[in-house]
Write a protein that holds these residues in place. Structure first.
Motif, PDB file in Angstrom:
ATOM      1  N   ALA A  14       0.831  -1.209   0.000  1.00 55.13           N
ATOM      2  CA  ALA A  14       0.000   0.000   0.000  1.00 55.13           C
ATOM      3  C   ALA A  14       0.861   1.253   0.000  1.00 55.13           C
ATOM      4  O   ALA A  14       0.454   2.295  -0.509  1.00 55.13           O
ATOM      5  CB  ALA A  14      -0.940  -0.010   1.203  1.00 55.13           C
ATOM      6  N   GLN A  15       2.074   1.156   0.538  1.00 49.81           N
ATOM      7  CA  GLN A  15       2.976   2.302   0.578  1.00 49.81           C
ATOM      8  C   GLN A  15       3.899   2.369  -0.644  1.00 49.81           C
ATOM      9  O   GLN A  15       4.192   3.451  -1.151  1.00 49.81           O
ATOM     10  CB  GLN A  15       3.847   2.228   1.833  1.00 49.81           C
ATOM     11  CG  GLN A  15       3.063   2.240   3.137  1.00 49.81           C
ATOM     12  CD  GLN A  15       3.961   1.931   4.311  1.00 49.81           C
ATOM     13  OE1 GLN A  15       4.933   2.640   4.551  1.00 49.81           O
ATOM     14  NE2 GLN A  15       3.657   0.869   5.026  1.00 49.81           N
ATOM     15  N   LEU A  16       4.382   1.204  -1.108  1.00 50.02           N
ATOM     16  CA  LEU A  16       5.439   1.171  -2.117  1.00 50.02           C
ATOM     17  C   LEU A  16       4.945   1.119  -3.558  1.00 50.02           C
ATOM     18  O   LEU A  16       5.688   1.472  -4.474  1.00 50.02           O
ATOM     19  CB  LEU A  16       6.350  -0.049  -1.886  1.00 50.02           C
ATOM     20  CG  LEU A  16       7.123  -0.111  -0.577  1.00 50.02           C
ATOM     21  CD1 LEU A  16       7.898  -1.425  -0.495  1.00 50.02           C
ATOM     22  CD2 LEU A  16       8.072   1.077  -0.465  1.00 50.02           C
ATOM     23  N   MET A  32      -5.808  -5.603   1.722  1.00 53.09           N
ATOM     24  CA  MET A  32      -5.447  -4.297   1.176  1.00 53.09           C
ATOM     25  C   MET A  32      -6.446  -3.239   1.613  1.00 53.09           C
ATOM     26  O   MET A  32      -6.079  -2.091   1.870  1.00 53.09           O
ATOM     27  CB  MET A  32      -5.350  -4.354  -0.352  1.00 53.09           C
ATOM     28  CG  MET A  32      -4.236  -5.237  -0.880  1.00 53.09           C
ATOM     29  SD  MET A  32      -2.578  -4.790  -0.321  1.00 53.09           S
ATOM     30  CE  MET A  32      -2.366  -3.189  -1.064  1.00 53.09           C
ATOM     31  N   ASN A  33      -7.720  -3.604   1.719  1.00 48.32           N
ATOM     32  CA  ASN A  33      -8.732  -2.654   2.184  1.00 48.32           C
ATOM     33  C   ASN A  33      -8.485  -2.269   3.646  1.00 48.32           C
ATOM     34  O   ASN A  33      -8.622  -1.110   4.024  1.00 48.32           O
ATOM     35  CB  ASN A  33     -10.126  -3.265   2.020  1.00 48.32           C
ATOM     36  CG  ASN A  33     -11.219  -2.260   2.279  1.00 48.32           C
ATOM     37  OD1 ASN A  33     -11.189  -1.153   1.765  1.00 48.32           O
ATOM     38  ND2 ASN A  33     -12.180  -2.632   3.093  1.00 48.32           N
ATOM     39  N   MET A  34      -8.106  -3.241   4.468  1.00 48.07           N
ATOM     40  CA  MET A  34      -7.867  -2.972   5.888  1.00 48.07           C
ATOM     41  C   MET A  34      -6.575  -2.202   6.124  1.00 48.07           C
ATOM     42  O   MET A  34      -6.475  -1.421   7.066  1.00 48.07           O
ATOM     43  CB  MET A  34      -7.768  -4.295   6.666  1.00 48.07           C
ATOM     44  CG  MET A  34      -9.089  -4.965   6.929  1.00 48.07           C
ATOM     45  SD  MET A  34      -8.886  -6.364   8.049  1.00 48.07           S
ATOM     46  CE  MET A  34      -8.349  -7.635   6.933  1.00 48.07           C
ATOM     47  N   LEU A  35      -5.571  -2.449   5.281  1.00 49.67           N
ATOM     48  CA  LEU A  35      -4.221  -1.967   5.584  1.00 49.67           C
ATOM     49  C   LEU A  35      -3.767  -0.831   4.685  1.00 49.67           C
ATOM     50  O   LEU A  35      -2.602  -0.444   4.713  1.00 49.67           O
ATOM     51  CB  LEU A  35      -3.228  -3.138   5.483  1.00 49.67           C
ATOM     52  CG  LEU A  35      -3.556  -4.285   6.428  1.00 49.67           C
ATOM     53  CD1 LEU A  35      -2.814  -5.531   6.042  1.00 49.67           C
ATOM     54  CD2 LEU A  35      -3.276  -3.898   7.857  1.00 49.67           C
ATOM     55  N   GLY A  36      -4.677  -0.301   3.878  1.00 50.74           N
ATOM     56  CA  GLY A  36      -4.318   0.840   3.053  1.00 50.74           C
ATOM     57  C   GLY A  36      -3.885   2.016   3.916  1.00 50.74           C
ATOM     58  O   GLY A  36      -4.239   2.118   5.085  1.00 50.74           O
ATOM     59  N   THR A  37      -3.111   2.896   3.323  1.00 50.65           N
ATOM     60  CA  THR A  37      -2.563   4.009   4.086  1.00 50.65           C
ATOM     61  C   THR A  37      -2.563   5.271   3.219  1.00 50.65           C
ATOM     62  O   THR A  37      -2.612   5.189   1.991  1.00 50.65           O
ATOM     63  CB  THR A  37      -1.126   3.673   4.556  1.00 50.65           C
ATOM     64  OG1 THR A  37      -0.627   4.732   5.354  1.00 50.65           O
ATOM     65  CG2 THR A  37      -0.185   3.468   3.376  1.00 50.65           C
ATOM     66  N   HIS A  38      -2.511   6.418   3.860  1.00 50.32           N
ATOM     67  CA  HIS A  38      -2.437   7.682   3.127  1.00 50.32           C
ATOM     68  C   HIS A  38      -1.150   7.721   2.303  1.00 50.32           C
ATOM     69  O   HIS A  38      -0.090   7.312   2.765  1.00 50.32           O
ATOM     70  CB  HIS A  38      -2.470   8.860   4.094  1.00 50.32           C
ATOM     71  CG  HIS A  38      -2.253  10.169   3.426  1.00 50.32           C
ATOM     72  ND1 HIS A  38      -3.209  10.758   2.629  1.00 50.32           N
ATOM     73  CD2 HIS A  38      -1.171  10.988   3.404  1.00 50.32           C
ATOM     74  CE1 HIS A  38      -2.735  11.890   2.150  1.00 50.32           C
ATOM     75  NE2 HIS A  38      -1.513  12.054   2.606  1.00 50.32           N
ATOM     76  N   ARG A  39      -1.259   8.194   1.079  1.00 46.13           N
ATOM     77  CA  ARG A  39      -0.115   8.262   0.167  1.00 46.13           C
ATOM     78  C   ARG A  39       0.036   9.670  -0.385  1.00 46.13           C
ATOM     79  O   ARG A  39      -0.953  10.345  -0.634  1.00 46.13           O
ATOM     80  CB  ARG A  39      -0.319   7.310  -1.010  1.00 46.13           C
ATOM     81  CG  ARG A  39      -0.395   5.856  -0.680  1.00 46.13           C
ATOM     82  CD  ARG A  39      -0.830   5.068  -1.921  1.00 46.13           C
ATOM     83  NE  ARG A  39      -0.052   5.427  -3.093  1.00 46.13           N
ATOM     84  CZ  ARG A  39       1.008   4.746  -3.539  1.00 46.13           C
ATOM     85  NH1 ARG A  39       1.405   3.670  -2.908  1.00 46.13           N
ATOM     86  NH2 ARG A  39       1.669   5.140  -4.609  1.00 46.13           N
ATOM     87  N   GLN A  40       1.270  10.068  -0.621  1.00 49.33           N
ATOM     88  CA  GLN A  40       1.519  11.341  -1.293  1.00 49.33           C
ATOM     89  C   GLN A  40       1.215  11.223  -2.779  1.00 49.33           C
ATOM     90  O   GLN A  40       0.659  12.124  -3.379  1.00 49.33           O
ATOM     91  CB  GLN A  40       2.985  11.773  -1.082  1.00 49.33           C
ATOM     92  CG  GLN A  40       3.325  12.090   0.355  1.00 49.33           C
ATOM     93  CD  GLN A  40       2.522  13.270   0.886  1.00 49.33           C
ATOM     94  OE1 GLN A  40       2.256  14.228   0.181  1.00 49.33           O
ATOM     95  NE2 GLN A  40       2.111  13.173   2.145  1.00 49.33           N
TER      96      GLN A  40
END
Length: 197
Positions: A14-16, A32-40
């Protein structure tokens, strides 16, 4: 949670991930739905749905990759990959980097978390259906790069390299019960932290 585990891999992806992320059904979509994260940097996320949701995922991801000049990553489970193994033949034609991440826990581990019969051999034989296979020789047969990292750090390094090197299959091997255990531990940690607030 130490070492290599599906929860950590999905959080890292989710980050990379860059460009497009195609998510397989069953556990990968849920994780992926649970562990998604804010991204630039924005990320285009796609998935198949429907009654036969695990069929044709690799072929669909290849088709998606043809629509974009950025890298495409597909993350899917081992059972889904086995259902569409012959589509790995398409990937050598990819014009942009295409990374296939197979989360291999030897069968349908999602059934550890669903209300299905668990007595006797019912869970193993009729739901989880372990196969005992890995994907190294499939990658070789279709001429794809291959990595089987044994830690989150090694996964991050292999994935970052794959984004720059064409087409690669990265196999993440974890025990079949681990994702259920990891999610229980994560839930307990969250509940404990919320009580301290």
């Amino acid at each position: 949670m130490r070492g290599l585990h599906r929860v950590g891999v999905c959080h890292l992806l989710a980050q990379l991930a860059e460009g497009q992320l195609f998510i397989g059904n069953s556990l990968p979509a849920r994780l992926m739905n649970m562990l998604g994260t804010h991204r630039q940097m924005p990320l285009r996320v796609l998935a198949n749905r429907g009654a036969s949701g695990i069929d044709g995922l690799i072929a669909t991801a290849y088709g998606v990759s043809c629509t974009c000049s950025a890298p495409t990553t597909i993350v899917l489970g081992d059972t889904s990959a086995l259902h569409d193994l012959n589509s790995l033949a398409l990937l050598k034609q990819a014009a942009q980097p295409l990374v296939v991440v197979i989360l291999n826990n030897d069968g349908g581990s999602i059934f550890h978390m669903l209300p299905v019969p668990k007595e006797g051999e019912l869970l193993e034989r009729y739901y989880r259906q372990p196969h005992g296979l890995n994907f190294e020789y499939a990658a070789k047969m279709f001429g794809l790069g291959y990595a089987a990292p044994s830690s989150l750090e090694a996964f991050a390094a292999a994935y970052t390299q794959a984004l720059e090197s064409g087409v690669m299959l990265i196999e993440v091997n974890v025990p079949h019960q681990q994702v259920a255990d990891d999610l229980k531990a994560l839930g307990a940690a969250i509940r404990g932290a919320s009580r301290e607030l």
